[in-house]
Design a protein around this motif. Structure first.
Motif, PDB file in Angstrom:
ATOM      1  N   ALA A 141       2.684  -5.117   7.920  1.00 36.79           N
ATOM      2  CA  ALA A 141       2.359  -6.174   6.957  1.00 36.79           C
ATOM      3  C   ALA A 141       1.451  -5.632   5.847  1.00 36.79           C
ATOM      4  CB  ALA A 141       1.691  -7.346   7.665  1.00 36.79           C
ATOM      5  N   ILE A 142       0.492  -4.801   6.212  1.00 38.55           N
ATOM      6  CA  ILE A 142      -0.377  -4.180   5.209  1.00 38.55           C
ATOM      7  C   ILE A 142       0.454  -3.314   4.273  1.00 38.55           C
ATOM      8  CG2 ILE A 142      -2.197  -2.466   4.871  1.00 38.55           C
ATOM      9  CD1 ILE A 142      -3.452  -3.539   7.467  1.00 38.55           C
ATOM     10  N   ALA A 143       1.374  -2.564   4.837  1.00 37.99           N
ATOM     11  CA  ALA A 143       2.245  -1.713   4.026  1.00 37.99           C
ATOM     12  C   ALA A 143       3.079  -2.556   3.063  1.00 37.99           C
ATOM     13  CB  ALA A 143       3.146  -0.873   4.923  1.00 37.99           C
ATOM     14  N   ASP A 144       3.578  -3.682   3.530  1.00 39.31           N
ATOM     15  CA  ASP A 144       4.375  -4.564   2.669  1.00 39.31           C
ATOM     16  C   ASP A 144       3.531  -5.101   1.510  1.00 39.31           C
ATOM     17  OD1 ASP A 144       6.598  -4.155   4.267  1.00 39.31           O
ATOM     18  OD2 ASP A 144       6.351  -6.036   5.380  1.00 39.31           O
ATOM     19  N   VAL A 145       2.289  -5.450   1.789  1.00 37.27           N
ATOM     20  CA  VAL A 145       1.381  -5.929   0.734  1.00 37.27           C
ATOM     21  C   VAL A 145       1.117  -4.815  -0.278  1.00 37.27           C
ATOM     22  CG1 VAL A 145      -0.994  -6.695   0.277  1.00 37.27           C
ATOM     23  CG2 VAL A 145       0.311  -7.718   2.149  1.00 37.27           C
ATOM     24  N   LEU A 146       0.896  -3.598   0.207  1.00 35.66           N
ATOM     25  CA  LEU A 146       0.670  -2.463  -0.702  1.00 35.66           C
ATOM     26  C   LEU A 146       1.877  -2.211  -1.598  1.00 35.66           C
ATOM     27  CD1 LEU A 146      -1.151   0.125   1.591  1.00 35.66           C
ATOM     28  CD2 LEU A 146      -2.088  -1.072  -0.399  1.00 35.66           C
ATOM     29  N   ARG A 147       3.056  -2.378  -1.054  1.00 41.64           N
ATOM     30  CA  ARG A 147       4.274  -2.170  -1.842  1.00 41.64           C
ATOM     31  C   ARG A 147       4.486  -3.274  -2.881  1.00 41.64           C
ATOM     32  NH1 ARG A 147       6.367  -0.342   3.246  1.00 41.64           N
ATOM     33  NH2 ARG A 147       6.821   1.877   3.114  1.00 41.64           N
ATOM     34  N   ALA A 148       4.104  -4.483  -2.522  1.00 41.29           N
ATOM     35  CA  ALA A 148       4.383  -5.633  -3.373  1.00 41.29           C
ATOM     36  C   ALA A 148       3.359  -5.842  -4.489  1.00 41.29           C
ATOM     37  CB  ALA A 148       4.462  -6.893  -2.519  1.00 41.29           C
ATOM     38  N   HIS A 149       2.162  -5.311  -4.313  1.00 39.52           N
ATOM     39  CA  HIS A 149       1.091  -5.603  -5.273  1.00 39.52           C
ATOM     40  C   HIS A 149       0.486  -4.317  -5.831  1.00 39.52           C
ATOM     41  CE1 HIS A 149       1.261  -9.800  -4.134  1.00 39.52           C
ATOM     42  NE2 HIS A 149       1.269  -9.405  -2.867  1.00 39.52           N
ATOM     43  N   ASP A 150       0.543  -4.192  -7.116  1.00 36.04           N
ATOM     44  CA  ASP A 150      -0.034  -3.010  -7.754  1.00 36.04           C
ATOM     45  C   ASP A 150      -1.420  -3.297  -8.328  1.00 36.04           C
ATOM     46  OD1 ASP A 150       0.680  -4.614  -9.838  1.00 36.04           O
ATOM     47  OD2 ASP A 150       1.852  -3.106 -10.898  1.00 36.04           O
ATOM     48  N   SER A 151      -2.056  -4.343  -7.818  1.00 34.95           N
ATOM     49  CA  SER A 151      -3.391  -4.700  -8.296  1.00 34.95           C
ATOM     50  C   SER A 151      -4.473  -4.449  -7.250  1.00 34.95           C
ATOM     51  CB  SER A 151      -3.414  -6.169  -8.724  1.00 34.95           C
ATOM     52  OG  SER A 151      -3.082  -6.987  -7.616  1.00 34.95           O
ATOM     53  N   ILE A 152      -4.131  -3.822  -6.131  1.00 32.30           N
ATOM     54  CA  ILE A 152      -5.102  -3.577  -5.066  1.00 32.30           C
ATOM     55  C   ILE A 152      -5.877  -2.311  -5.389  1.00 32.30           C
ATOM     56  CG2 ILE A 152      -5.421  -3.116  -2.605  1.00 32.30           C
ATOM     57  CD1 ILE A 152      -2.734  -4.649  -2.195  1.00 32.30           C
ATOM     58  N   LEU A 153      -7.165  -2.470  -5.604  1.00 26.72           N
ATOM     59  CA  LEU A 153      -8.029  -1.349  -5.945  1.00 26.72           C
ATOM     60  C   LEU A 153      -8.652  -0.718  -4.702  1.00 26.72           C
ATOM     61  CD1 LEU A 153      -9.343   0.262  -8.258  1.00 26.72           C
ATOM     62  CD2 LEU A 153     -11.170  -1.427  -8.252  1.00 26.72           C
ATOM     63  N   GLU A 154      -9.057  -1.549  -3.754  1.00 26.09           N
ATOM     64  CA  GLU A 154      -9.711  -1.064  -2.539  1.00 26.09           C
ATOM     65  C   GLU A 154      -9.077  -1.711  -1.313  1.00 26.09           C
ATOM     66  OE1 GLU A 154     -13.969  -1.399  -2.572  1.00 26.09           O
ATOM     67  OE2 GLU A 154     -14.107  -0.761  -4.666  1.00 26.09           O
ATOM     68  N   GLU A 213       4.059   5.028  -2.627  1.00 33.83           N
ATOM     69  CA  GLU A 213       4.633   4.203  -3.681  1.00 33.83           C
ATOM     70  C   GLU A 213       3.592   3.432  -4.488  1.00 33.83           C
ATOM     71  OE1 GLU A 213       7.488   1.628  -1.790  1.00 33.83           O
ATOM     72  OE2 GLU A 213       8.214   3.269  -0.536  1.00 33.83           O
ATOM     73  N   ASN A 214       2.368   3.296  -3.986  1.00 32.93           N
ATOM     74  CA  ASN A 214       1.339   2.492  -4.637  1.00 32.93           C
ATOM     75  C   ASN A 214       0.367   3.400  -5.380  1.00 32.93           C
ATOM     76  OD1 ASN A 214      -1.378   1.237  -4.841  1.00 32.93           O
ATOM     77  ND2 ASN A 214      -0.296  -0.528  -4.033  1.00 32.93           N
ATOM     78  N   TYR A 215       0.225   3.162  -6.678  1.00 30.95           N
ATOM     79  CA  TYR A 215      -0.680   3.985  -7.476  1.00 30.95           C
ATOM     80  C   TYR A 215      -1.875   3.203  -8.006  1.00 30.95           C
ATOM     81  CZ  TYR A 215       2.893   7.508  -7.160  1.00 30.95           C
ATOM     82  OH  TYR A 215       3.787   8.425  -6.676  1.00 30.95           O
ATOM     83  N   SER A 216      -2.228   2.123  -7.324  1.00 27.14           N
ATOM     84  CA  SER A 216      -3.405   1.371  -7.748  1.00 27.14           C
ATOM     85  C   SER A 216      -4.585   1.543  -6.800  1.00 27.14           C
ATOM     86  CB  SER A 216      -3.071  -0.124  -7.880  1.00 27.14           C
ATOM     87  OG  SER A 216      -2.763  -0.678  -6.620  1.00 27.14           O
TER      88      SER A 216
END
Length: 115
Positions: free
Chosen positions: A16-29, A51-54
């Motif tokens: 679920a955490i991985a899915d959130v990371l993939r879906a949102h590019d606004s996560i800083l921490e 895949e996440n660069y944020s």
């Protein structure tokens, strides 16, 4: 930008955490210390970090990810150059895992703080 902190909670939702990371590019921490994540769980999180660069800060402290988790993190560290802080304190990584991570850090010039 968003900070996610679920430290100290029994969390067995690495997919679920991985899915959130993939879906949102606004996560800083992402602070997921002491959440019962194991080495096998890191496969999902590390794949999402590729895949996440944020995400700039990843706190995994007090999880027993061991060398298996370190090996999964290597995949993320070799491609993700935006991660700046990584907390791996008290994660059960031994000398073999550290050597594996050190190899990845030769190509990752973005990481500034490794605990």
């Amino acid at each position: 930008m968003v900070t996610i902190s679920v430290s100290g909670h029994a969390l067995c939702l690495s997919k679920a955490i991985a899915d959130v990371l993939r879906a949102h590019d606004s996560i800083l921490e992402l602070h997921i210390g002491k959440t019962h994540i194991r080495g096998t769980d890191m496969s999902h999180i590390s794949a999402a970090l590729v895949e996440n660069y944020s995400v700039r800060v990843l706190d995994l402290r007090l999880n027993n990810i061991g060398n298996e988790g370190a090996a999964h993190l290597v995949k993320a560290l070799t491609s993700n150059k935006t991660l700046r802080q990584l907390n791996l304190s008290s994660t059960g990584i031994d000398a073999d895992g550290v050597n594996c991570l050190a190899d990845a850090l030769r190509t990752n010039v973005g990481l500034e703080d490794l605990d």
